[in-house]
Design an enzyme around this catalytic site. Structure first.
Site, PDB file in Angstrom:
ATOM      1  N   ASN A 135      18.829 -19.335   9.234  1.00 14.90           N
ATOM      2  CA  ASN A 135      19.688 -18.869  10.326  1.00 14.90           C
ATOM      3  C   ASN A 135      20.310 -20.078  11.018  1.00 14.90           C
ATOM      4  O   ASN A 135      20.120 -21.209  10.583  1.00 14.90           O
ATOM      5  CB  ASN A 135      18.889 -18.010  11.311  1.00 14.90           C
ATOM      6  CG  ASN A 135      17.693 -18.765  11.838  1.00 14.90           C
ATOM      7  OD1 ASN A 135      17.846 -19.790  12.498  1.00 14.90           O
ATOM      8  ND2 ASN A 135      16.498 -18.288  11.526  1.00 14.90           N
ATOM      9  N   ASP A 171      12.327 -13.094   9.754  1.00 15.63           N
ATOM     10  CA  ASP A 171      11.420 -11.947   9.775  1.00 15.63           C
ATOM     11  C   ASP A 171      10.969 -11.558   8.378  1.00 15.63           C
ATOM     12  O   ASP A 171       9.934 -10.934   8.204  1.00 15.63           O
ATOM     13  CB  ASP A 171      12.112 -10.751  10.438  1.00 15.63           C
ATOM     14  CG  ASP A 171      12.330 -11.015  11.920  1.00 15.63           C
ATOM     15  OD1 ASP A 171      11.369 -11.434  12.575  1.00 15.63           O
ATOM     16  OD2 ASP A 171      13.463 -10.841  12.408  1.00 15.63           O
ATOM     17  N   LYS A 213      16.024 -22.318 -10.996  1.00 16.28           N
ATOM     18  CA  LYS A 213      17.268 -21.821 -10.392  1.00 16.28           C
ATOM     19  C   LYS A 213      17.657 -20.484 -11.038  1.00 16.28           C
ATOM     20  O   LYS A 213      17.689 -20.387 -12.273  1.00 16.28           O
ATOM     21  CB  LYS A 213      18.366 -22.866 -10.617  1.00 16.28           C
ATOM     22  CG  LYS A 213      19.665 -22.527  -9.958  1.00 16.28           C
ATOM     23  CD  LYS A 213      20.670 -23.635 -10.172  1.00 16.28           C
ATOM     24  CE  LYS A 213      22.021 -23.235  -9.618  1.00 16.28           C
ATOM     25  NZ  LYS A 213      23.036 -24.244  -9.909  1.00 16.28           N
ATOM     26  N   PHE A 237      10.962 -15.622  23.140  1.00 21.62           N
ATOM     27  CA  PHE A 237      12.403 -15.512  23.313  1.00 21.62           C
ATOM     28  C   PHE A 237      12.837 -14.221  22.634  1.00 21.62           C
ATOM     29  O   PHE A 237      12.132 -13.715  21.749  1.00 21.62           O
ATOM     30  CB  PHE A 237      13.132 -16.694  22.651  1.00 21.62           C
ATOM     31  CG  PHE A 237      13.326 -17.865  23.571  1.00 21.62           C
ATOM     32  CD1 PHE A 237      12.259 -18.664  23.932  1.00 21.62           C
ATOM     33  CD2 PHE A 237      14.584 -18.176  24.074  1.00 21.62           C
ATOM     34  CE1 PHE A 237      12.433 -19.746  24.781  1.00 21.62           C
ATOM     35  CE2 PHE A 237      14.777 -19.245  24.920  1.00 21.62           C
ATOM     36  CZ  PHE A 237      13.694 -20.040  25.281  1.00 21.62           C
ATOM     37  N   LYS A 292       9.975  -5.880  23.535  1.00 20.73           N
ATOM     38  CA  LYS A 292       9.259  -6.937  22.799  1.00 20.73           C
ATOM     39  C   LYS A 292       8.093  -7.460  23.627  1.00 20.73           C
ATOM     40  O   LYS A 292       6.993  -7.690  23.127  1.00 20.73           O
ATOM     41  CB  LYS A 292      10.213  -8.112  22.523  1.00 20.73           C
ATOM     42  CG  LYS A 292      10.649  -8.160  21.083  1.00 20.73           C
ATOM     43  CD  LYS A 292      11.673  -9.213  20.801  1.00 20.73           C
ATOM     44  CE  LYS A 292      12.448  -8.770  19.559  1.00 20.73           C
ATOM     45  NZ  LYS A 292      13.708  -9.379  19.359  1.00 20.73           N
ATOM     46  N   LYS A 311       4.412  -6.952  22.125  1.00 20.99           N
ATOM     47  CA  LYS A 311       3.702  -8.149  21.685  1.00 20.99           C
ATOM     48  C   LYS A 311       2.695  -8.655  22.733  1.00 20.99           C
ATOM     49  O   LYS A 311       1.966  -9.607  22.486  1.00 20.99           O
ATOM     50  CB  LYS A 311       4.694  -9.275  21.351  1.00 20.99           C
ATOM     51  CG  LYS A 311       5.645  -8.928  20.189  1.00 20.99           C
ATOM     52  CD  LYS A 311       6.379 -10.145  19.657  1.00 20.99           C
ATOM     53  CE  LYS A 311       7.432  -9.737  18.650  1.00 20.99           C
ATOM     54  NZ  LYS A 311       8.010 -10.843  17.877  1.00 20.99           N
TER      55      LYS A 311
HETATM   56  O1  PMT Z   1      17.964 -23.427  18.429  1.00 22.36           O
HETATM   57  P1  PMT Z   1      19.251 -23.135  19.173  1.00 22.36           P
HETATM   58  O2  PMT Z   1      20.478 -23.348  18.306  1.00 22.36           O
HETATM   59  O3  PMT Z   1      19.332 -23.859  20.482  1.00 22.36           O
HETATM   60  O4  PMT Z   1      19.273 -21.576  19.504  1.00 22.36           O
HETATM   61  C1  PMT Z   1      18.366 -21.057  20.432  1.00 22.36           C
HETATM   62  C2  PMT Z   1      17.841 -19.677  20.025  1.00 22.36           C
HETATM   63  C3  PMT Z   1      18.975 -18.667  20.059  1.00 22.36           C
HETATM   64  C4  PMT Z   1      17.245 -19.734  18.607  1.00 22.36           C
HETATM   65  C5  PMT Z   1      16.724 -19.319  21.052  1.00 22.36           C
HETATM   66  O5  PMT Z   1      17.277 -19.275  22.333  1.00 22.36           O
HETATM   67  C6  PMT Z   1      16.089 -17.960  20.721  1.00 22.36           C
HETATM   68  O6  PMT Z   1      16.537 -16.919  21.144  1.00 22.36           O
HETATM   69  N1  PMT Z   1      14.978 -17.979  19.935  1.00 22.36           N
HETATM   70  C7  PMT Z   1      14.336 -16.799  19.400  1.00 22.36           C
HETATM   71  C8  PMT Z   1      15.135 -16.272  18.256  1.00 22.36           C
HETATM   72  C9  PMT Z   1      14.510 -15.088  17.586  1.00 22.36           C
HETATM   73  O7  PMT Z   1      14.106 -15.195  16.445  1.00 22.36           O
HETATM   74  O8  PMT Z   1      14.370 -14.023  18.292  1.00 22.36           O
HETATM   75  P2  PMT Z   1      13.642 -12.653  17.790  1.00 22.36           P
HETATM   76  O9  PMT Z   1      14.045 -11.653  18.763  1.00 22.36           O
HETATM   77  O10 PMT Z   1      13.945 -12.396  16.338  1.00 22.36           O
HETATM   78  O11 PMT Z   1      12.100 -12.994  17.885  1.00 22.36           O
HETATM   79  C10 PMT Z   1      11.367 -12.726  19.058  1.00 22.36           C
HETATM   80  C11 PMT Z   1      10.297 -13.747  19.294  1.00 22.36           C
HETATM   81  O12 PMT Z   1       9.306 -13.668  18.253  1.00 22.36           O
HETATM   82  C12 PMT Z   1      10.780 -15.178  19.325  1.00 22.36           C
HETATM   83  O13 PMT Z   1      10.061 -15.850  20.340  1.00 22.36           O
HETATM   84  C13 PMT Z   1      10.395 -15.716  17.946  1.00 22.36           C
HETATM   85  O14 PMT Z   1      10.116 -17.133  18.003  1.00 22.36           O
HETATM   86  C14 PMT Z   1       9.124 -14.925  17.646  1.00 22.36           C
HETATM   87  N2  PMT Z   1       8.871 -14.661  16.220  1.00 22.36           N
HETATM   88  C15 PMT Z   1       9.706 -13.848  15.507  1.00 22.36           C
HETATM   89  C16 PMT Z   1       9.422 -13.550  14.186  1.00 22.36           C
HETATM   90  C17 PMT Z   1       8.263 -14.114  13.587  1.00 22.36           C
HETATM   91  N3  PMT Z   1       7.967 -13.873  12.318  1.00 22.36           N
HETATM   92  N4  PMT Z   1       7.462 -14.904  14.312  1.00 22.36           N
HETATM   93  C18 PMT Z   1       7.745 -15.194  15.619  1.00 22.36           C
HETATM   94  O15 PMT Z   1       6.996 -15.937  16.265  1.00 22.36           O
END
Ligand code: PMT
Length: 431
Positions: free
Chosen positions: A242, A311, A321, A357, A371, A375
């Site tokens: 991403n 995810d 490849k 986040f 969330k 969580k």
């Molecule tokens: O890195 P930058 O370019 O500065 O961009 C910042 C950002 C947009 C990446 C950051 O501000 C942000 O939003 N990070 C979380 C992105 C995200 O994956 O969000 P989510 O809604 O999919 O996940 C929710 C939370 O679960 C997040 O805290 C994520 O770290 C966590 N997660 C998600 C999936 C997973 N398998 N494990 C996790 O720990």
């Protein structure tokens, strides 16, 4: 307290001279360093350089009459806490992956029971060759750690991936691995230089850098932050990832450092530079990030999930490849990755604060709140990544902070560094 002992293996590439700096930084951090070189490496750097700086014999050939130890590859490999290869050529990676032991360094690898960390450096085409990538995947599966090369101008005047990672980052990751391993074994180990903090390196230690906390309201906290995007391999050349740059997570790390916290970052793929004065470990895939977080969590008092963790990841990354001939469509089978944040929150002990986040495109606050509840988080920072100046890769962000039982705090567009302080203010209030 015992000092860490690092076996530094140098193979024959133009970046071999940087191994001298790696050795110097390891020594400054208090480690004992023994050096082994391949014969080709000695074309680039004289063994005498390392001998003068370590005071020890530099082994190139087991059978050299000048070698004081007749079974050096066994004794060398058994006496070290980490075998660190800087730089690693495609050739030495290929030998390690295939169990070839035709010189001192490759025999040492085979005889080694300590963790192994490899920092490759080579021309982009050699790096991207399926054979190289296949060997790396095989070594990863064998438990070898990699400090991935970065993009930049190479010695051959081309621009691409293959440049040795910064020496400070290599040393920081090596020290991180040494500490994590020592903690796993339940040992009280340090480097001698900064025994009260375990390990650190001079250039990355805030006290040595003269970085002093103006407002040290986080001085008692040990903050663990995930940063950047993860990369999930489809085959040796392709991956799912991403746009995360790491700017938001690194801004948080920097702000927490400035407020007196001890900060450890587990970074996936990032284009932003990590701040100085924080420990940086790498976990490129969701699985690797998960493992690194588990190794660090016990010491943490606050966990922040700022990384954009994939995810889903391919069920089986292909060894070779994937060819496109005869295929108009290709179906990838994906499996869910571990939800690091949810697991951290579920297993929390000792008052660990857990902050997530949420990167959303619609009903931002609604999804973020759900969330937080699902969580079991203490706080969520919701960003609407569709807005100009918010989300991925931008220097600014627009966020709403939600805390358990608290009001939603809507924040206007501001630099990520400023937002980091606003988030930390709320963390302090939750304490
Ligand atoms: O890195 P930058 O370019 O500065 O961009 C910042 C950002 C947009 C990446 C950051 O501000 C942000 O939003 N990070 C979380 C992105 C995200 O994956 O969000 P989510 O809604 O999919 O996940 C929710 C939370 O679960 C997040 O805290 C994520 O770290 C966590 N997660 C998600 C999936 C997973 N398998 N494990 C996790 O720990």
């Amino acid at each position: 307290m015992n000092r860490f002992h690092v076996g530094l293996g140098v193979s024959g590439g133009i970046a071999a001279y940087k191994a001298v700096e790696v050795m110097r930084l390891l020594q400054k951090a208090g480690c004992e360093v023994s050096v082994a070189m391949t014969r080709h490496a000695t074309e680039f750097v004289q063994p005498l350089t390392f001998r003068a700086l370590t005071g020890g014999h530099v082994i190139v050939d087991d059978y050299d009459p000048a070698n004081p130890d007749p079974i050096a590859h066994i004794n060398f490999s058994q006496g070290i806490d980490l075998l660190l290869i800087v730089p690693a050529t495609a050739n030495i990676i290929g030998k390690f992956a295939n169990g070839i032991a035709d010189d001192f360094l490759s025999s040492t690898y085979l005889a080694c029971t300590a963790p192994v960390m490899i920092a490759p450096a080579m021309n982009t085409t050699m790096w991207e060759q399926p054979a190289t990538q296949r060997n790396i995947e095989r070594l990863r599966a064998d438990g070898v750690h990699f400090v991935e090369p970065v993009a930049g101008e190479l010695a051959c005047k081309t621009v691409g991936t293959g440049k040795l990672e910064d020496v400070e980052n290599i040393v920081s990751q090596a020290l991180g691995l040494l500490t994590a391993e020592a903690q796993r074994r339940g040992e009280e180990r340090g480097t001698g230089a900064f025994p009260e903090k375990g390990v650190s390196i001079e250039s990355n230690d805030p006290r040595r850098l003269g970085v002093s906390a103006v407002n040290d309201d986080l001085r008692d906290e040990r903050i663990l932050i995930t940063v950047g995007g993860t990369r999930e391999a489809i085959d040796p050349v392709r991956f799912i990832s991403n746009h995360s740059s790491g700017k938001m997570g690194f801004a948080l790390a920097e702000a927490a450092r400035d407020r007196g916290a001890e900060v450890t970052v587990v970074a996936g793929v990032t284009t932003a530079e990590p701040p100085e004065g924080v420990r940086v470990l790498r976990g490129v895939s969701a699985e690797e990030m998960h493992t690194a977080v588990k190794g660090e969590l016990e010491r943490a008092t606050v966990f922040v999930g700022a990384a954009a963790v994939a995810d889903y990841a391919p069920v089986n990354a292909a060894d070779a490849k994937i060819k496109k001939e005869g295929k108009e469509q290709l179906t990838l089978e994906l499996k869910k990755t571990p939800d690091i944040l949810a697991e951290v929150a579920r297993n929390r002990t000792n008052g660990l604060l857990v902050v997530g986040f949420a990167a959303e495109t619609n009903d931002v606050v609604g999804y973020a709140r759900s969330k937080m509840e699902k969580k079991g988080l203490d706080m969520v920072v919701a960003n609407d990544i569709t807005r100009e100046g918010a989300g991925f890769n931008s220097d600014t962000n627009i966020a709403t902070i939600l805390t358990r039982g608290g009001e939603a705090i809507d924040l206007p567009k501001m630099p990520k560094r400023e937002l980091a302080d606003r988030i930390l203010d709320e963390i302090v209030k939750l304490r």
